[in-house]
Design an enzyme around this catalytic site. Structure first.
Site, PDB file in Angstrom:
ATOM      1  CB  ALA A  78      75.541  48.184 -14.359  1.00 37.24           C
ATOM      2  CG  ASP A  79      69.469  45.616 -13.829  1.00 36.98           C
ATOM      3  OD1 ASP A  79      69.178  45.459 -15.109  1.00 36.98           O
ATOM      4  OD2 ASP A  79      68.601  45.560 -13.022  1.00 36.98           O
TER       5      ASP A  79
END
Length: 201
Positions: A78-79
């Site tokens: 994730a970012d």
């Protein structure tokens, strides 16, 4: 079978150094392991629209994972990005940068986008979640207090919604609260259910 129970047949691997993402995934009741540290050069094309950066970087992190994945593995990367005035506010380099970021967010709305990629040995699936956050007008004293006490240097946009500033500064949000923390857990669970339904017969 209830899909949470079905997920127990899979090895979920969270590739994130964020303690908040780890907490949120654990609070969902999911069993998972943590990926070891590995290097990712978090660069993206400068002509990429800012609202596509989070998803792009989540894929980049997934593709950089050095271990082979099997059919029963699900790697989660994730970012999260904060966008104000069409530009991305990353993690502040130090106190002055954090102060400047919070001043730019004060009294205005901004967007928080988290991109997530799910991947196993044969396929991947990327999605994002978008939340609009409305800040009240903050005084310099409030901003100084928060930065000096909480030192939000590991947080995009120089703030954590679950900390003091979330209580005093945020008037309202449109979208997922947990997305602003760094992991849109409701959408993640929905996407995980779709991901395992797409398993090869």
């Amino acid at each position: 079978m209830f899909f949470i129970e079905e997920l127990k047949e899979y090895d979920l691997i969270l590739a994130s150094r964020s303690p908040r993402r780890r907490q949120l995934l654990a609070d969902c009741g999911l069993e998972f392991s943590l990926a070891g540290d590995y290097e990712v050069v978090e660069e993206y094309p400068r002509d990429l629209p800012v609202d596509e950066v989070a998803a792009f970087l989540s894929r980049l992190k997934s593709e950089a994972y050095p271990e082979p994945l099997g059919g029963k593995d699900i790697l989660i990367t994730a970012d999260t990005v904060v966008i104000a005035d069409g530009r991305i506010l990353g993690k502040p380099a130090g106190r002055e940068t954090a102060l400047d970021m919070l001043r730019s967010l004060s009294g205005r709305s901004h967007s928080v986008i988290t991109g997530v990629t799910l991947r196993n040995g044969s396929r991947s699936r990327t999605f994002d979640s978008r939340t609009k956050v409305f800040f009240k007008q903050l005084s310099d004293e409030e901003i100084d207090y928060y930065v000096d006490r909480y030192r939000p240097y590991d947080k995009a946009g120089a703030y954590g919604i679950q900390e003091w500033i979330g209580y005093v500064a945020i008037e309202r949000i449109e979208g997922s609260f947990y997305n602003v923390m760094g992991l849109p857990v409701q959408k993640l669970l929905t996407e995980l259910e779709v991901f395992i339904e797409l398993k090869e017969k």
